[in-house]
Design an enzyme around this catalytic site. Structure first.
Site: not given
Length: 307
Positions: A45, A129, A191, A242-243
């Site tokens: 970021g 975030c 996120n 995600g994972g």
């Protein structure tokens, strides 16, 4: 065999990139990973001014995944544009810069500064975030404000704009529809999930920020479900994450509707995870007789799967 995809205007030689904040600016991994094998590099970021981030401890491993509360530590957009991007531009790999801000004007100014910088192929707009007091999730928890950020960034750059959505909302489909209508070129999801851990001996929260974002395999079913639902509702390409630890994990996202995928926490466990995913997808296509990766996008939805 064709593994190339187009993520909202970003041409990628394969569908695999890195998740922002888990791969630094890419250069930190070049001793372990052939960066040119990646479909894209998504860097950490970037904000208008440099940020020190949250007080430590900022990362903790739990039995269910990793909690982090880095707080968008970064050197600021000027240093990214002047010093980091010239080193990445020569790699010939599209670079997606994740951007964040405290205000609408911050987002617009960062986007404007990166417009035309060699090597920058697109912007991933972080409105999700969970670890900062200003910006981030405050913009990504309401469809109206999410749309405002999208319009502000789109009005400040000619680069493809990917909006990164949070799972910490009641209705991700409504968020996706709002930013799509506001002009987003693609969606990034998900996120981290907001969580926390407590040290029972100290009887205090473990993280200096108290709460943090949960990532890793525990969140994957949530993320795959979100991609499945949004793919059905919104006609925008999706960057799923995600994972993802293996190629089979990545294929879940693609079959649910993701055009491309990002490896995040997996980079901490296996620095070569991204390349393993690239090679695993190619092997899967060969084993199952697919000649074009795009044939797989959303394929699990095409037999009348219900949700």
């Amino acid at each position: 065999m064709n593994t190339a995809v187009n993520l909202g205007g970003i041409a990628m030689k394969n569908p695999v990139t890195t998740a922002s904040g888990t791969f630094g600016f890419g250069l930190e991994y070049q001793d372990y990973v052939d960066l040119q094998r990646l479909g894209a590099i998504t860097v950490k970021g970037t904000t208008l001014k440099p940020r020190l981030g949250n007080p430590p401890p900022r990362i903790v491993e739990t039995p269910s995944g990793m909690l982090n509360a880095i707080g968008l530590q970064n050197p600021g957009v000027e240093q990214v544009a002047e010093e980091i991007m010239p080193r990445l531009a020569g790699l010939g790999v599209p670079v997606i810069v994740n951007i964040a801000g405290d205000t609408l004007e911050d987002y617009a100014r960062v986007a404007r500064r990166l417009d035309g910088v060699p090597g920058v192929a697109g912007l991933e707009v972080n409105i999700s975030c969970p670890n900062v007091k200003k910006g981030g999730i405050q913009f990504g928890s309401d469809p109206r404000t999410a749309a405002e950020v999208t319009r502000a960034v789109k009005g400040s750059t000619g680069l493809p704009v990917i909006i990164k959505l949070s799972p910490n909302v009641t209705d991700m489909v409504a968020m996706a529809e709002a930013v799509a209508e506001a002009g987003a070129d693609a969606l990034s999801m998900i996120n981290t999930l907001l969580g926390m851990a407590i040290d029972v001996d100290r009887r205090r929260p473990v993280l200096g920020n108290v709460t943090g974002g949960l990532s890793g395999p525990a969140v994957r079913p949530v993320a795959v479900r979100a991609v499945w639902q949004v793919y059905r509702a919104v006609a925008l390409p999706i960057l799923g994450m995600g994972g993802i630890m293996t190629a089979r994990d990545a294929l879940e996202f693609i079959l649910a509707g993701a055009t491309a995928v990002a490896v995040g926490t997996g980079n901490f466990v296996n620095p070569r995870a991204t390349l393993d995913v690239v090679e695993g997808i190619e092997q899967y296509m060969q084993n199952h007789g697919f000649t074009d990766i795009n044939e797989l996008v959303g394929l699990a939805q095409r037999d009348g799967g219900s949700c």
